[in-house]
Write a protein that holds these residues in place. Structure first.
Motif, PDB file in Angstrom:
ATOM      1  N   LEU A  25     -68.223  -9.614  62.069  1.00  0.00           N
ATOM      2  CA  LEU A  25     -67.472 -10.650  62.765  1.00  0.00           C
ATOM      3  C   LEU A  25     -66.254 -11.101  61.968  1.00  0.00           C
ATOM      4  O   LEU A  25     -65.205 -11.423  62.541  1.00  0.00           O
ATOM      5  N   ILE A  26     -66.370 -11.128  60.648  1.00  0.00           N
ATOM      6  CA  ILE A  26     -65.217 -11.476  59.811  1.00  0.00           C
ATOM      7  C   ILE A  26     -64.147 -10.398  59.919  1.00  0.00           C
ATOM      8  O   ILE A  26     -62.952 -10.694  60.076  1.00  0.00           O
ATOM      9  N   ASP A  27     -64.564  -9.127  59.837  1.00  0.00           N
ATOM     10  CA  ASP A  27     -63.600  -8.031  59.984  1.00  0.00           C
ATOM     11  C   ASP A  27     -62.864  -8.136  61.318  1.00  0.00           C
ATOM     12  O   ASP A  27     -61.636  -7.947  61.384  1.00  0.00           O
ATOM     13  N   GLY A  28     -63.600  -8.413  62.388  1.00  0.00           N
ATOM     14  CA  GLY A  28     -62.971  -8.534  63.699  1.00  0.00           C
ATOM     15  C   GLY A  28     -61.942  -9.648  63.744  1.00  0.00           C
ATOM     16  O   GLY A  28     -60.847  -9.475  64.293  1.00  0.00           O
ATOM     17  N   ALA A  29     -62.276 -10.802  63.143  1.00  0.00           N
ATOM     18  CA  ALA A  29     -61.332 -11.928  63.123  1.00  0.00           C
ATOM     19  C   ALA A  29     -60.090 -11.585  62.321  1.00  0.00           C
ATOM     20  O   ALA A  29     -58.953 -11.874  62.732  1.00  0.00           O
ATOM     21  N   GLU A  30     -60.282 -10.953  61.159  1.00  0.00           N
ATOM     22  CA  GLU A  30     -59.150 -10.629  60.291  1.00  0.00           C
ATOM     23  C   GLU A  30     -58.236  -9.574  60.927  1.00  0.00           C
ATOM     24  O   GLU A  30     -57.012  -9.712  60.918  1.00  0.00           O
ATOM     25  N   ILE A  31     -58.830  -8.518  61.466  1.00  0.00           N
ATOM     26  CA  ILE A  31     -58.027  -7.417  62.009  1.00  0.00           C
ATOM     27  C   ILE A  31     -57.255  -7.846  63.241  1.00  0.00           C
ATOM     28  O   ILE A  31     -56.044  -7.602  63.368  1.00  0.00           O
ATOM     29  N   VAL A  32     -57.944  -8.491  64.199  1.00  0.00           N
ATOM     30  CA  VAL A  32     -57.277  -8.859  65.448  1.00  0.00           C
ATOM     31  C   VAL A  32     -56.208  -9.918  65.205  1.00  0.00           C
ATOM     32  O   VAL A  32     -55.097  -9.847  65.756  1.00  0.00           O
ATOM     33  N   SER A  33     -56.502 -10.901  64.356  1.00  0.00           N
ATOM     34  CA  SER A  33     -55.499 -11.934  64.096  1.00  0.00           C
ATOM     35  C   SER A  33     -54.278 -11.346  63.398  1.00  0.00           C
ATOM     36  O   SER A  33     -53.158 -11.849  63.562  1.00  0.00           O
ATOM     37  N   ALA A  34     -54.470 -10.244  62.646  1.00  0.00           N
ATOM     38  CA  ALA A  34     -53.341  -9.602  61.963  1.00  0.00           C
ATOM     39  C   ALA A  34     -52.423  -8.918  62.962  1.00  0.00           C
ATOM     40  O   ALA A  34     -51.200  -9.133  62.959  1.00  0.00           O
ATOM     41  N   TYR A  35     -52.980  -8.073  63.861  1.00  0.00           N
ATOM     42  CA  TYR A  35     -52.067  -7.358  64.754  1.00  0.00           C
ATOM     43  C   TYR A  35     -51.545  -8.229  65.894  1.00  0.00           C
ATOM     44  O   TYR A  35     -50.492  -7.950  66.464  1.00  0.00           O
ATOM     45  N   LEU A  36     -52.245  -9.337  66.195  1.00  0.00           N
ATOM     46  CA  LEU A  36     -51.718 -10.292  67.167  1.00  0.00           C
ATOM     47  C   LEU A  36     -50.754 -11.286  66.521  1.00  0.00           C
ATOM     48  O   LEU A  36     -50.156 -12.108  67.214  1.00  0.00           O
TER      49      LEU A  36
END
Length: 504
Positions: free
Chosen positions: A170-181
């Motif tokens: 869940l942390i990876d998902g938050a970090e990755i998506v917030s980066a490309y968005l």
């Protein structure tokens, strides 16, 4: 502090901006400091009521500030949270509670009848409010590979199956998506989708990770959505195809006079958007970046299409997200050539642990990497998506269909078997075959073909389904056949039935 547990996203933002509004719901708000304290209070209260490390805490609440506190309260008790969608019928709810052995259930009094008698004692009303206000400061002992969440989604053979997500997932998902968005602390993100949906949960985790504000909203009608976008000056909006088609595909929404200059980005996932809808979104919100995304709960998010490519390739699902690699493989396990259709596999970040209580299904989906040398394939696990995809000469991916018979409708994955079992519970139905048919609004609609022992109308059959099942499991179309053809072995010939009724 680098986040190690999911609640660290909340802790870090509470330390950096304690007085900033973290959540807004209607006329209520909680700051980051308030949310952090209430989550810890609840975590302490759950521990005092017997919750221990590794337990599962069920949450059946309407979208609210308290629902978010319950999610993080469970984590502060070193438990995993399991969110029950309140549109589920009693049978589905009880299955989930029993399947994952929920220790305690945080709920509302109005849902007690649906839940029925279970082994999980409920916490609700005055007791829940008291726990939220009683100071607590629990010390977590979990590590990043411990289970944080179990998301239940339809399986190919009936009742929902639990997909196990760790804190790291869940942390990876938050970090990755917030980066490309390109999400920042200045965002006001609309929490439109339910948190039992991984796409919806990511709106929460990404907002807390960046110290943004999440505005909780229960979708009813298109114009109510457009109104809150304007009233709250929303900068980030995530939705699924049925919502977009309701806004842009009918007469219910007034988009001609819409002016939302603050809306910075829009995302779609949960199904393919028809190109005309993509074009209408672009025309209506020309200032907003549109991200067309693809993912599956087993690996959360796999690809996105760069907004600069949307007008040129509106049918594409893009390329792999950061820290993820996707490949299209053929039946021999070898990479496909451009335009050759094969199965998408996902390697890298966000891969879930597997299916709760289901080692067989886990082994089918989570497999050794076929692209490594044979003697070392066991060293890495990849996710076989079951989705048929192809890539063009520039490496952009396109969705072609499903390998199995799962139906992706209104953002849900629906098992034909589960719908057939619901149909067969009506006295008078002899046999049933269920499949999906492409639909501009839903992605796929559910079509059922039944044979009867006694005369029953299609309307009566639909009423039966509406009584037993949530809306997304109810067939949109029901055909009554005189009889079903059989295979040489005497089984129902599903293939010929689907071929005959697919075009009707």
């Amino acid at each position: 502090m680098k986040p190690r547990l999911l609640q660290h996203l909340l802790e870090n933002s509470a330390a950096q901006c304690p007085d900033k509004i973290a959540l807004r719901h209607k006329n209520r708000t909680w700051t980051y400091a308030e949310l952090w304290q209430k989550a810890r209070n609840l975590g302490q209260g759950l521990r005092q009521r017997g919750v221990v490390r590794g337990d599962r805490v069920g949450i059946c609440l309407d979208k609210s500030l308290e629902q978010v506190a319950a999610i993080f309260g469970a984590l502060y008790a070193d438990a995993a949270f399991v969110i029950l969608n309140n549109v589920l019928r009693p049978e589905q709810m009880r299955h989930i509670l029993q399947d994952c052995g929920v220790k305690l259930l945080i709920t509302e009094e109005k849902y007690l009848g649906n839940i029925g008698a279970t082994a999980a004692p409920p916490i609700y009303g005055a007791e829940l409010n008291k726990i939220l206000e009683t100071p607590g400061k629990p010390t977590p002992h979990n590590i990043s590979e411990d289970i944080a969440n179990i998301i239940y989604t339809s399986g190919s053979t009936g009742l929902p199956k639990g997909i196990v997500l760790t804190h790291r997932n869940l942390i990876d998902g938050a970090e990755i998506v917030s980066a490309y968005l390109k999400i920042t602390a200045d965002e006001k993100i609309l929490g439109l989708l339910p948190f039992n949906f991984d796409y919806g949960l990511n709106q929460l985790t990404a907002a807390l990770y960046k110290g943004a504000t999440l505005v909780l909203f229960q979708y009813f009608l298109p114009n109510s959505l457009l109104k809150i976008l304007a009233d709250e000056e929303i900068t980030g909006l995530a939705a699924i195809p049925p919502i977009w088609t309701a806004v842009f595909g009918g007469k219910l929404a007034e988009t001609s006079k819409l002016h939302l200059p603050q809306l910075r980005y829009i995302t779609n996932s949960g199904g393919k958007l028809p190109v005309p809808i993509v074009q209408k979104i672009r025309a209506t919100f020309p200032q907003a970046d549109l991200y067309l995304m693809y993912g599956l709960t087993e690996a959360f998010r796999s690809t996105y299409l760069d907004p600069r490519e949307v007008d040129r390739r509106p049918e594409s699902i893009g390329k792999a997200i950061p820290n993820v690699e996707v490949e299209i493989i053929n039946a021999a396990g070898q990479p496909c050539r451009p335009r050759e259709i094969g199965e998408l596999i996902h390697r890298g970040a966000c891969i879930a642990k597997g299916y709760w209580n289901n080692p067989q299904k886990t082994a089918e989906v989570y497999r050794p990497n076929p692209l490594l040398p044979p003697e070392n394939q066991f060293l890495e696990t990849v996710v076989y998506s079951g989705d048929l995809v192809y890539k063009d000469e520039d490496g952009y991916l396109y969705f072609a269909g499903r390998k199995d018979n799962m139906i992706k409708t209104a953002g849900y994955r629906v098992s034909p078997t589960e719908v057939e079992e619901i149909l067969l519970r009506l006295n008078g139905i002899q046999d049933a075959v269920v499949f999906g048919v492409a639909d501009a609004e839903l992605g796929y609609k559910i079509r059922a073909v039944v044979t009867l022992q006694t005369k029953i109308s299609a309307e009566k059959i639909k009423e039966h389904c509406q009584t037993l099942a949530p809306p997304y499991l109810v067939p949109q179309e029901i055909f009554i056949a005189d009889s079903f053809p059989l295979t040489a072995s005497g089984k129902i010939d599903r293939t010929s039935i689907i071929e005959e009724y697919q075009a009707k």
